[in-house]
Write a protein that holds these residues in place. Structure first.
Motif, PDB file in Angstrom:
ATOM      1  N   UNK A 186      35.466  84.962  53.349  1.00  0.00           N
ATOM      2  CA  UNK A 186      35.940  84.641  54.689  1.00  0.00           C
ATOM      3  C   UNK A 186      37.440  84.502  54.735  1.00  0.00           C
ATOM      4  N   UNK A 187      37.966  84.001  55.842  1.00  0.00           N
ATOM      5  CA  UNK A 187      39.414  83.797  55.954  1.00  0.00           C
ATOM      6  C   UNK A 187      39.891  82.688  55.023  1.00  0.00           C
ATOM      7  N   UNK A 188      41.101  82.827  54.517  1.00  0.00           N
ATOM      8  CA  UNK A 188      41.761  81.694  53.863  1.00  0.00           C
ATOM      9  C   UNK A 188      42.346  80.785  54.932  1.00  0.00           C
ATOM     10  N   UNK A 189      42.844  81.384  55.977  1.00  0.00           N
ATOM     11  CA  UNK A 189      43.409  80.662  57.124  1.00  0.00           C
ATOM     12  C   UNK A 189      43.225  81.566  58.339  1.00  0.00           C
ATOM     13  N   UNK A 190      43.420  81.065  59.552  1.00  0.00           N
ATOM     14  CA  UNK A 190      43.122  81.888  60.732  1.00  0.00           C
ATOM     15  C   UNK A 190      44.043  83.080  60.919  1.00  0.00           C
ATOM     16  N   UNK A 191      45.158  83.115  60.198  1.00  0.00           N
ATOM     17  CA  UNK A 191      46.157  84.157  60.394  1.00  0.00           C
ATOM     18  C   UNK A 191      46.581  84.745  59.065  1.00  0.00           C
ATOM     19  N   UNK A 192      47.248  85.890  59.117  1.00  0.00           N
ATOM     20  CA  UNK A 192      47.811  86.473  57.900  1.00  0.00           C
ATOM     21  C   UNK A 192      49.060  85.717  57.489  1.00  0.00           C
ATOM     22  N   UNK A 193      49.837  85.311  58.456  1.00  0.00           N
ATOM     23  CA  UNK A 193      51.057  84.540  58.261  1.00  0.00           C
ATOM     24  C   UNK A 193      51.369  83.897  59.593  1.00  0.00           C
ATOM     25  N   UNK A 214      54.432  91.481  61.545  1.00  0.00           N
ATOM     26  CA  UNK A 214      54.183  92.886  61.209  1.00  0.00           C
ATOM     27  C   UNK A 214      54.544  93.173  59.749  1.00  0.00           C
ATOM     28  N   UNK A 215      53.630  93.810  59.032  1.00  0.00           N
ATOM     29  CA  UNK A 215      53.871  94.186  57.652  1.00  0.00           C
ATOM     30  C   UNK A 215      53.501  93.137  56.628  1.00  0.00           C
ATOM     31  N   UNK A 216      53.100  91.952  57.067  1.00  0.00           N
ATOM     32  CA  UNK A 216      52.745  90.892  56.116  1.00  0.00           C
ATOM     33  C   UNK A 216      51.353  91.158  55.530  1.00  0.00           C
ATOM     34  N   UNK A 217      51.143  90.751  54.262  1.00  0.00           N
ATOM     35  CA  UNK A 217      49.843  90.970  53.623  1.00  0.00           C
ATOM     36  C   UNK A 217      48.765  90.063  54.215  1.00  0.00           C
ATOM     37  N   UNK A 218      47.534  90.573  54.200  1.00  0.00           N
ATOM     38  CA  UNK A 218      46.387  89.801  54.684  1.00  0.00           C
ATOM     39  C   UNK A 218      45.532  89.403  53.485  1.00  0.00           C
ATOM     40  N   UNK A 219      45.291  88.120  53.347  1.00  0.00           N
ATOM     41  CA  UNK A 219      44.463  87.616  52.253  1.00  0.00           C
ATOM     42  C   UNK A 219      43.117  87.145  52.782  1.00  0.00           C
ATOM     43  N   UNK A 220      42.149  87.092  51.894  1.00  0.00           N
ATOM     44  CA  UNK A 220      40.845  86.518  52.202  1.00  0.00           C
ATOM     45  C   UNK A 220      40.494  85.496  51.129  1.00  0.00           C
ATOM     46  N   UNK A 221      39.476  84.714  51.420  1.00  0.00           N
ATOM     47  CA  UNK A 221      39.028  83.663  50.505  1.00  0.00           C
ATOM     48  C   UNK A 221      37.620  83.975  50.011  1.00  0.00           C
ATOM     49  N   UNK A 222      37.470  83.940  48.703  1.00  0.00           N
ATOM     50  CA  UNK A 222      36.171  84.184  48.075  1.00  0.00           C
ATOM     51  C   UNK A 222      35.728  82.896  47.393  1.00  0.00           C
ATOM     52  N   UNK A 223      34.521  82.435  47.695  1.00  0.00           N
ATOM     53  CA  UNK A 223      34.085  81.126  47.223  1.00  0.00           C
ATOM     54  C   UNK A 223      32.731  81.197  46.532  1.00  0.00           C
ATOM     55  N   UNK A 224      32.696  80.678  45.314  1.00  0.00           N
ATOM     56  CA  UNK A 224      31.457  80.529  44.560  1.00  0.00           C
ATOM     57  C   UNK A 224      31.055  79.058  44.596  1.00  0.00           C
ATOM     58  N   UNK A 225      29.989  78.725  43.907  1.00  0.00           N
ATOM     59  CA  UNK A 225      29.535  77.336  43.908  1.00  0.00           C
ATOM     60  C   UNK A 225      30.391  76.488  42.961  1.00  0.00           C
ATOM     61  N   UNK A 226      30.042  75.229  42.876  1.00  0.00           N
ATOM     62  CA  UNK A 226      30.776  74.271  42.072  1.00  0.00           C
ATOM     63  C   UNK A 226      30.734  74.653  40.591  1.00  0.00           C
ATOM     64  N   UNK A 227      31.890  74.561  39.944  1.00  0.00           N
ATOM     65  CA  UNK A 227      32.040  74.823  38.504  1.00  0.00           C
ATOM     66  C   UNK A 227      31.735  76.276  38.132  1.00  0.00           C
ATOM     67  N   UNK A 228      31.946  77.190  39.082  1.00  0.00           N
ATOM     68  CA  UNK A 228      31.710  78.613  38.814  1.00  0.00           C
ATOM     69  C   UNK A 228      33.023  79.396  38.813  1.00  0.00           C
ATOM     70  N   UNK A 229      34.033  78.852  38.147  1.00  0.00           N
ATOM     71  CA  UNK A 229      35.341  79.509  38.122  1.00  0.00           C
ATOM     72  C   UNK A 229      35.273  80.902  37.505  1.00  0.00           C
ATOM     73  N   UNK A 230      34.585  81.029  36.382  1.00  0.00           N
ATOM     74  CA  UNK A 230      34.472  82.330  35.717  1.00  0.00           C
ATOM     75  C   UNK A 230      33.773  83.345  36.617  1.00  0.00           C
ATOM     76  N   UNK A 231      32.721  82.891  37.270  1.00  0.00           N
ATOM     77  CA  UNK A 231      31.958  83.769  38.155  1.00  0.00           C
ATOM     78  C   UNK A 231      32.778  84.151  39.387  1.00  0.00           C
ATOM     79  N   UNK A 232      33.539  83.202  39.915  1.00  0.00           N
ATOM     80  CA  UNK A 232      34.378  83.488  41.083  1.00  0.00           C
ATOM     81  C   UNK A 232      35.386  84.577  40.765  1.00  0.00           C
ATOM     82  N   UNK A 233      36.036  84.477  39.609  1.00  0.00           N
ATOM     83  CA  UNK A 233      37.025  85.486  39.219  1.00  0.00           C
ATOM     84  C   UNK A 233      36.360  86.848  39.039  1.00  0.00           C
ATOM     85  N   UNK A 234      35.216  86.870  38.367  1.00  0.00           N
ATOM     86  CA  UNK A 234      34.510  88.140  38.138  1.00  0.00           C
ATOM     87  C   UNK A 234      34.065  88.769  39.458  1.00  0.00           C
ATOM     88  N   UNK A 235      33.565  87.954  40.373  1.00  0.00           N
ATOM     89  CA  UNK A 235      33.111  88.493  41.660  1.00  0.00           C
ATOM     90  C   UNK A 235      34.289  88.918  42.523  1.00  0.00           C
TER      91      UNK A 235
END
Length: 551
Positions: free
Chosen positions: A449-456, A521-542
């Motif tokens: 989902x979104x990291x925040x409502x806007x790109x910048x 205009x021209x700014x990068x757009x980011x998204x947020x990817x979230x796994x469950x608790x204590x799933x840092x390795x899995x979050x990075x892989x996904x």
């Protein structure tokens, strides 16, 4: 200065700013004829176009952490050379974005020289970060250096002990510390602005915010003044700055990385834990840092760290189970509080199409969560101000410093008693169970989902931390990553009622009324990817899988 000094907050601020400026060596002050004019918004081009940096300095500060570490370990590069290059570029970054809170270049170069000598004598590195300059957010205690966390009251009160993470990165892993980076007051504003050292701006567009509270870090790294930095996150303070500047970061679950002996803006507040994590320009560097920290067994020095080694992630496989990974992704189109602005929605649509084309399953998570994210965001703020704003007020009163308008909720808060706080903890636990049940029932592997409502967003106009903050309440592993999508003023036009747009809240209406595609205009757009608790390795892989699908 401290609590017994009669100086007003204004004079403390003036002295601190002058001291910070004076700590930049004369040879690293940008010549006046080379300074970009105030009207120049993008200053990331300055190092390459000004002619002020040598080819070697540019090569070093443009390299990845992995590449630098390889050259440092082999002796191809010395730590002194690498540290010198980053010190100079950090000095330039500060002069153009106001991103630093503390500068200690001489100390850094002395550390680098010792590391070079160790390698020359023994043929061995100290650790997996041997000789690499690493920047630190202001709240990480370093003996003899201030940790003001944006308060004038903490000036002249240097740390008497190192943060446990600092000790580990330096003594076990071989990192070199050279700067600390600016934060907002108490680290509780989503932009980096305070009454002590002022506002940090985005080097990609100085009219825009670099985010908060780790916005000094994001500005420094985006400019190239650091290749790897460490920030903290209690409501989005890593992910928001990363998204504002197009960087990678991970908000780990509490207990994976050491947090002891850091200065807090609200000491003792543990209803929602602050965690720390890296900011970097690549997912590979991000993963390398995380593995390095966990491999150093932080649980041996921090009693709140869990003895969980870095693990090979267990990813879901296709029906054949042979080669391909098939993810079930829940897409957060919005949180039922604020609709994302057009470029963020466009990035989500592209992600959905590319994921489906790659054979992954996609479901609409917004329909499933109902009011859960709204509930989570309200819980977060209630926990932040449970002390009635007393911790913040105490520090401000010591020097007569005024409360910044961005922190108005702290002025109007009512202190909870112990019984009321216990009941709030019960609400938090019930919310965590409710969300986990939703994840389990739906069978999703990851949320996107979104990291925040806007790109910048323009300086002084940031609103709504709900997209990040809910995952702090849940303590989930969450990554913000650049998608490769950039804002296009001709495509990402404002939403109109005639197009069917109806605000979900007054905050939603305000955000969309202020949305200006021309400004970003021209700014990068980011998204947020979230796994469950204590799933840092899995979050990075996904995250790597999602990025591959979107490429």
């Amino acid at each position: 200065m401290g609590s017994t000094n009669p100086s007003t907050w204004e004079s403390i601020s003036l002295q601190k700013r002058a001291s910070l400026s004076a700590s930049i060596p004369p040879e690293w002050r940008i010549p006046s004829h080379l300074l970009p004019p105030p009207s120049q918004t993008d200053v990331t081009i300055f190092p390459k176009t000004s002619g002020w940096f040598t080819p070697e300095e540019l090569a070093i500060t443009s390299s990845s952490a992995a590449s630098l570490l390889s050259d440092l370990a082999s002796g191809k590069l010395t730590s002194v050379a690498v540290t010198t290059a980053f010190c100079k570029r950090a000095a330039a970054a500060h002069q153009l974005t106001n991103c630093l809170s503390e500068i200690f270049f001489d100390r850094a170069l002395a550390t680098a020289a010792k590391l070079d000598d160790h390698l020359a004598r023994t043929g061995k590195t100290v650790g997996s970060l041997h000789g690499l300059p690493v920047s630190l957010k202001d709240n990480f205690n370093l003996i003899g250096v201030d940790s003001t966390v944006g308060f004038t009251s903490h000036v002249g009160d240097p740390a008497k002990e190192d943060a446990l993470l600092v000790e580990m990165l330096r003594d076990r892993l071989g990192a070199v510390f050279y700067v600390k980076t600016n934060v907002p007051t108490a680290m509780m504003i989503a932009e980096t602005v305070n009454n002590l050292t002022g506002r940090t701006v985005n080097p990609k567009n100085r009219r825009l915010t670099s985010g908060g509270s780790s916005g000094g870090e994001s500005a420094l790294i985006a400019f190239g003044g650091s290749v790897l930095g460490v920030g903290t996150d209690i409501g989005g303070s890593l992910r928001i700055p990363a998204a504002c500047t197009g960087l990678f970061t991970i908000r780990p679950s509490f207990g994976r990385f050491p947090t002891g002996c850091c200065r807090s803006g609200m000491p003792g507040q543990e209803a929602v834990h602050s965690v720390n994590g890296p900011l970097a320009t690549s997912l590979d560097d991000l993963e390398y840092y995380c593995k390095s920290v966990v491999d150093a067994e932080p649980w041996t020095t921090d009693p709140k760290c869990m003895p969980i080694p870095w693990r090979q992630p267990d990813l879901p496989q296709t029906a054949s189970g042979k080669t391909a990974t098939k993810l079930k992704v829940g897409i957060i189109w919005h949180d039922n509080v604020v609709l994302p602005t057009p470029p963020v929605t466009r990035a989500l649509q592209i992600a959905k199409e590319k994921l489906l084309a790659a054979g992954h399953e996609v479901i609409d998570w917004t329909k499933i969560i109902g009011d859960a994210h709204k509930v989570g965001a309200i819980l977060l703020m209630r926990m932040f101000v449970a002390d009635g704003g007393k911790a913040v007020a105490w520090e401000l009163e010591r020097t007569g410093e005024p409360l910044r308008p961005e922190m108005a909720p702290f002025a109007n808060a009512e202190e909870l008693g112990s019984y009321a706080m216990w009941k709030l903890h019960l609400e938090r636990s019930a919310f965590q169970k409710r969300y986990l049940d939703l994840m389990r029932t739906a069978g999703v592997d990851v949320l996107l989902g979104p990291t925040m409502p806007f790109a910048a967003v323009e300086n002084g106009t940031f609103r709504h931390v709900g997209y990040t903050g809910v995952f702090n309440v849940l303590d989930y592993s969450s990554i913000s990553f650049p998608t490769g999508v950039v804002v296009d003023k001709d495509i990402d036009r404002p939403l109109k009622a005639s197009d069917g747009y109806t605000p979900l809240s007054s905050t939603c209406a305000a955000i969309h009324n202020e949305y200006n595609p021309e400004a970003i205009h021209g700014m990068p757009v980011s998204l947020q990817l979230t796994a469950k608790r204590l799933e840092e390795e899995k979050a990075i892989a996904m995250c790597r899988i999602v990025m591959h699908a979107m490429a």
